[in-house]
Design a protein around this motif. Structure first.
Motif: not given
Length: 348
Positions: A298-301, A208-227
């Motif tokens: 999604n929140i911390p990312a 689940m660590g890999y799954v966590f990292l995938t979700e974290f960086f995917v959500d971060s990518f989207i958030a930066i584009v939104i910002w």
């Protein structure tokens, strides 16, 4: 009593004093809108006083809640319907598998997000994601008291979308369910009917660590584009194009990472996961202990990504000089800053 045109102009300024002339629009994707242009296909019907009274009497909080719920519905509904077409085609009696792909799913979510912003953002600001609501409260002054009911409305919109898709595909879902039960296969797993509504890891994704990292960086990518899209100093995103740019950011992540499990949005996942639990059992929340990652990461990312943008990429002076923001101490404060930093000498 007569009212002059100057007084009417003054009334409009007082009612709508923010930088876009849209005080009634909360902070969000609509921060990308820099001007308002009237468009009429036919001559508009005169607005009656009765209609004005009715609209004035509507609670502001109710309009915002309905806009957020509707916006999430608008992007979840076509998105998971596309997932349904992709998932259920393999069980067709005719063996038809021509419909559906990750590309189609990404496009459905992208267009749904764009339509959600275009349709509902003028009312609520167009958050459609609890993490974005929280980030706006942290960085952009969105009222803290509104955060809980925005989040509830977003989850509710996804829940309704999930219910409708299950109802509309009920016959096909039941057929697939019968086939899987006959073969002794689970109903809750990636590729099973429950995965129409919410994401589940692949059977080989045991770390689940890999799954966590995938979700974290995917959500971060989207958030930066939104910002970046809602940054008024950004010259590369036209107001009319912002909804589609944000939608494409989601689509790009679906195309790249849906195969190894992503959620991207607390409301989208939790609302539909509740529907999955109703129809397919509580395992929708317990499967491989994945739910906390899908719902909460999604929140911390998003906070991390928006902090990255605010602290390292934001140019507030450019926003001020272009008229999109003001110094907290007014023009005197701005002049003191320019003098202290030598910026004024550089401009001269």
């Amino acid at each position: 009593m007569t009212v002059s045109r100057h007084q009417i102009s003054s009334i409009h300024t007082n009612v709508c004093p923010n930088r876009h002339g849209l005080k009634t629009v909360e902070l969000g994707v609509t921060e990308a809108v820099q001007r308002h242009a009237s468009r009429h296909v036919v001559a508009p019907k005169p607005v009656s006083q009765r209609k004005l009274d009715f609209e004035h009497a509507r609670p502001r909080w109710l309009r915002e809640c309905m806009a957020e719920a509707t916006g999430v519905f608008f992007y979840v509904f076509p998105g998971i319907a596309s997932v349904a077409a992709f998932t259920l085609n393999g069980t067709s009696p005719l063996g038809v598998t021509a419909f559906g792909s990750l590309f189609q799913i990404g496009c459905a979510f992208a267009l749904g997000i764009a339509f959600a912003i275009i349709t509902c953002a003028p009312v609520s600001g167009g958050h459609f994601n609890p993490a974005i609501t929280i980030a706006l409260a942290i960085w952009q002054g969105f009222p803290i008291k509104k955060v809980p009911y925005y989040i509830f409305s977003q989850i509710f919109g996804a829940f309704i979308a999930g219910l409708l898709v299950v109802g509309m595909y009920w016959t096909q879902i039941q057929e697939m369910k019968s086939v899987l039960l006959e073969k002794g296969m689970p109903l809750v797993a990636n590729g099973a009917p429950a995965s129409i509504l919410c994401s589940f890891p692949n059977p080989d994704q045991t770390n689940m660590g890999y799954v966590f990292l995938t979700e974290f960086f995917v959500d971060s990518f989207i958030a930066i584009v939104i910002w970046a899209c809602i940054d008024p100093a950004n010259p590369f995103v036209a107001p009319a194009g912002a909804p589609f740019v944000i939608g494409l950011a989601y689509a790009a992540m679906v195309w790249g990472f849906a195969g190894i499990t992503i959620s991207t949005n607390l409301a989208r996942d939790l609302g539909t996961r509740i529907v999955a639990a109703i129809f397919f059992g509580k395992e929708a929340f317990t499967y491989m202990n994945y739910t906390p990652i899908a719902v909460l990461v999604n929140i911390p990312a998003t906070i991390f990504a928006t902090a990255y943008y605010e602290l390292l990429m934001r140019d507030s002076l450019m926003n001020i000089t272009k008229g999109h923001a003001v110094h907290e101490s007014g023009d005197d404060g701005l002049m003191r800053h320019l003098t202290k930093t030598g910026t004024l000498d550089e401009k001269e």
